[in-house]
Write a protein that holds these residues in place. Structure first.
Motif, PDB file in Angstrom:
ATOM      1  N   LYS A   1      75.269  15.619  27.529  1.00 36.63           N
ATOM      2  CA  LYS A   1      74.781  14.919  26.363  1.00 36.63           C
ATOM      3  C   LYS A   1      75.235  13.699  26.604  1.00 36.63           C
ATOM      4  O   LYS A   1      74.703  12.606  25.842  1.00 36.63           O
ATOM      5  CB  LYS A   1      74.902  15.688  25.209  1.00 36.63           C
ATOM      6  CG  LYS A   1      74.349  16.993  24.823  1.00 36.63           C
ATOM      7  CD  LYS A   1      74.414  17.496  23.502  1.00 36.63           C
ATOM      8  CE  LYS A   1      74.058  18.747  23.312  1.00 36.63           C
ATOM      9  NZ  LYS A   1      72.537  18.592  23.304  1.00 36.63           N
TER      10      LYS A   1
ATOM     11  N   GLN B   1      80.130  34.167  22.649  1.00 40.47           N
ATOM     12  CA  GLN B   1      79.135  34.619  23.981  1.00 40.47           C
ATOM     13  C   GLN B   1      79.749  35.702  24.671  1.00 40.47           C
ATOM     14  O   GLN B   1      80.010  35.680  25.968  1.00 40.47           O
ATOM     15  CB  GLN B   1      78.980  33.245  24.837  1.00 40.47           C
ATOM     16  CG  GLN B   1      78.263  31.959  24.264  1.00 40.47           C
ATOM     17  CD  GLN B   1      78.165  30.891  25.336  1.00 40.47           C
ATOM     18  OE1 GLN B   1      78.971  30.595  25.721  1.00 40.47           O
ATOM     19  NE2 GLN B   1      76.894  30.255  25.212  1.00 40.47           N
TER      20      GLN B   1
ATOM     21  N   GLU C   1      89.504  28.748  25.273  1.00 36.69           N
ATOM     22  CA  GLU C   1      88.163  28.857  25.755  1.00 36.69           C
ATOM     23  C   GLU C   1      87.855  30.270  25.435  1.00 36.69           C
ATOM     24  O   GLU C   1      86.834  30.644  25.108  1.00 36.69           O
ATOM     25  CB  GLU C   1      87.926  28.034  27.017  1.00 36.69           C
ATOM     26  CG  GLU C   1      88.224  26.554  27.131  1.00 36.69           C
ATOM     27  CD  GLU C   1      87.622  25.810  25.994  1.00 36.69           C
ATOM     28  OE1 GLU C   1      86.381  26.069  25.739  1.00 36.69           O
ATOM     29  OE2 GLU C   1      88.248  24.562  25.568  1.00 36.69           O
TER      30      GLU C   1
ATOM     31  N   SER D   1      82.117  18.572  32.081  1.00 38.11           N
ATOM     32  CA  SER D   1      83.248  19.542  31.646  1.00 38.11           C
ATOM     33  C   SER D   1      83.564  20.345  32.452  1.00 38.11           C
ATOM     34  O   SER D   1      83.613  20.138  33.787  1.00 38.11           O
ATOM     35  CB  SER D   1      82.923  19.970  30.134  1.00 38.11           C
ATOM     36  OG  SER D   1      83.971  20.735  29.619  1.00 38.11           O
TER      37      SER D   1
ATOM     38  N   HIS E   1      76.254  22.886  33.453  1.00 40.36           N
ATOM     39  CA  HIS E   1      76.933  22.717  32.056  1.00 40.36           C
ATOM     40  C   HIS E   1      78.201  23.462  32.078  1.00 40.36           C
ATOM     41  O   HIS E   1      78.905  23.796  33.181  1.00 40.36           O
ATOM     42  CB  HIS E   1      75.879  23.538  31.112  1.00 40.36           C
ATOM     43  CG  HIS E   1      75.591  24.674  31.615  1.00 40.36           C
ATOM     44  ND1 HIS E   1      76.517  25.684  30.857  1.00 40.36           N
ATOM     45  CD2 HIS E   1      74.828  25.624  32.108  1.00 40.36           C
ATOM     46  CE1 HIS E   1      76.103  27.027  31.241  1.00 40.36           C
ATOM     47  NE2 HIS E   1      75.268  26.875  32.147  1.00 40.36           N
TER      48      HIS E   1
ATOM     49  N   SER F   1      79.382  27.321  27.031  1.00 42.44           N
ATOM     50  CA  SER F   1      78.284  26.506  26.705  1.00 42.44           C
ATOM     51  C   SER F   1      76.801  27.354  26.941  1.00 42.44           C
ATOM     52  O   SER F   1      76.774  28.449  27.747  1.00 42.44           O
ATOM     53  CB  SER F   1      78.252  24.962  27.445  1.00 42.44           C
ATOM     54  OG  SER F   1      77.125  24.504  27.233  1.00 42.44           O
ATOM     55  N   SER F   2      75.753  26.583  26.692  1.00 49.16           N
ATOM     56  CA  SER F   2      74.378  27.448  27.321  1.00 49.16           C
ATOM     57  C   SER F   2      74.060  26.430  28.123  1.00 49.16           C
ATOM     58  O   SER F   2      74.037  25.135  27.922  1.00 49.16           O
ATOM     59  CB  SER F   2      73.401  27.641  26.075  1.00 49.16           C
ATOM     60  OG  SER F   2      74.186  28.494  25.229  1.00 49.16           O
TER      61      SER F   2
ATOM     62  N   ASN G   1      79.961  15.865  27.709  1.00 48.20           N
ATOM     63  CA  ASN G   1      79.385  16.833  28.481  1.00 48.20           C
ATOM     64  C   ASN G   1      78.187  16.182  28.839  1.00 48.20           C
ATOM     65  O   ASN G   1      78.055  14.697  29.038  1.00 48.20           O
ATOM     66  CB  ASN G   1      79.230  18.049  27.918  1.00 48.20           C
ATOM     67  CG  ASN G   1      78.501  17.948  26.518  1.00 48.20           C
ATOM     68  OD1 ASN G   1      77.643  16.940  26.231  1.00 48.20           O
ATOM     69  ND2 ASN G   1      78.701  18.927  25.497  1.00 48.20           N
TER      70      ASN G   1
END
Length: 266
Positions: free
Chosen positions: A248, A170, A162, A117, A35, A39-40, A246
């Motif tokens: 998805k 996070q 980022e 990504s 990932h 992000s997670s 990404n």
């Protein structure tokens, strides 16, 4: 009757890995998913991966070293180590499921890496380093962090953008030092896919990128493709009217169809 889906969580070299496959037979093929940042880690049963399960893949989703429930501290380069260690686990073919402490096994002989990504950067470098990764799919990958967001002709985000987001969103789940951030921003970390163009030219690599991507300019994938296409096993898929993507993206029928066709091709 709907086939059973088997899912389990294991730990290998301190890395937490969520895995799943659709029965009744144990799969002979595995896909490791990487990932992005920030992000997670997704879950193996997320909708965008249902097609992979139906196609007979065992799915493995590791949590990068030094993030979430994996041990250690992240130095970004060990995101690549995370994928390499996950490959070694799949090659070993057995593990202990953490919840019930059951011994589980599999016999996957083909390993495909898919990253979105930042995860695209990770799988490109990991795939270049591993002789066991048969195919690599990178979706909208940054390919050279030395000039990411610094080229006037490319409209794209800088790594510092980022960093600000992750400090807000996070701060505990990605355990990164300020020094690691600085090295990522200046491109001195071993995460630049362009440095592995020679090795990647002998691999089967699929690059997917949206032409309207304003986070990572699509020309990043074009440039890498031009460097590695001489080996004859690389493919570039540019998607019109599509922004930054990404993992998805696998939920998009046109993307998933071409991904599966490419994986199954020799």
């Amino acid at each position: 009757m709907r086939p059973n889906v088997y899912r389990f969580t294991v730990r290998h070299h301190g890395i937490l890995i969520n895995m799943a496959y659709q029965g009744p037979n144990r799969p002979r093929k595995a896909v490791i998913l990487a990932h992005g940042l920030p992000s997670s880690p997704p879950k193996p049963l997320d909708h965008e991966f249902s097609g992979l399960l139906r196609s007979g893949f065992m799915i493995a989703i590791p949590q990068y070293i030094g993030t979430f429930d994996s041990y250690g501290r992240s130095n970004i380069e060990n995101c690549v180590d995370t994928i390499l260690d996950t490959i070694s686990l799949i090659k070993r073919g057995r593990a202990t499921e953490l919840f019930g402490l059951r011994r589980i096994g599999w016999r996957a002989t083909e390993i495909v890496l898919i990253g979105g990504s930042f995860g695209g950067s990770v799988v490109l470098v990991a795939g270049a380093k591993s002789r066991y990764a048969s195919k690599i799919i990178a979706i909208a990958p940054p390919t050279d962090y030395r000039d990411q967001g610094k080229r006037s002709e490319y409209a794209e985000e800088r790594i510092s953008d980022e960093r600000c987001i992750m400090k807000r969103v996070q701060p505990f789940t990605w355990r990164l030092s300020d020094g690691t951030w600085r090295r990522l921003e200046n491109g001195s970390l071993d995460i630049n896919a362009v440095d592995y163009a020679g090795r990647l030219s002998s691999k089967r690599v699929l690059l997917i990128h949206g032409k309207e991507d304003d986070a990572v300019n699509f020309n990043r994938s074009v440039d890498l493709y031009e460097r590695i296409k001489g080996g004859g096993a690389a493919k570039l898929m540019l998607i019109k009217n599509e922004g930054h993507m990404n993992l998805k993206a696998l939920d998009k029928p046109e993307v998933y169809r071409q991904v599966i066709e490419w994986i199954k091709s020799d």
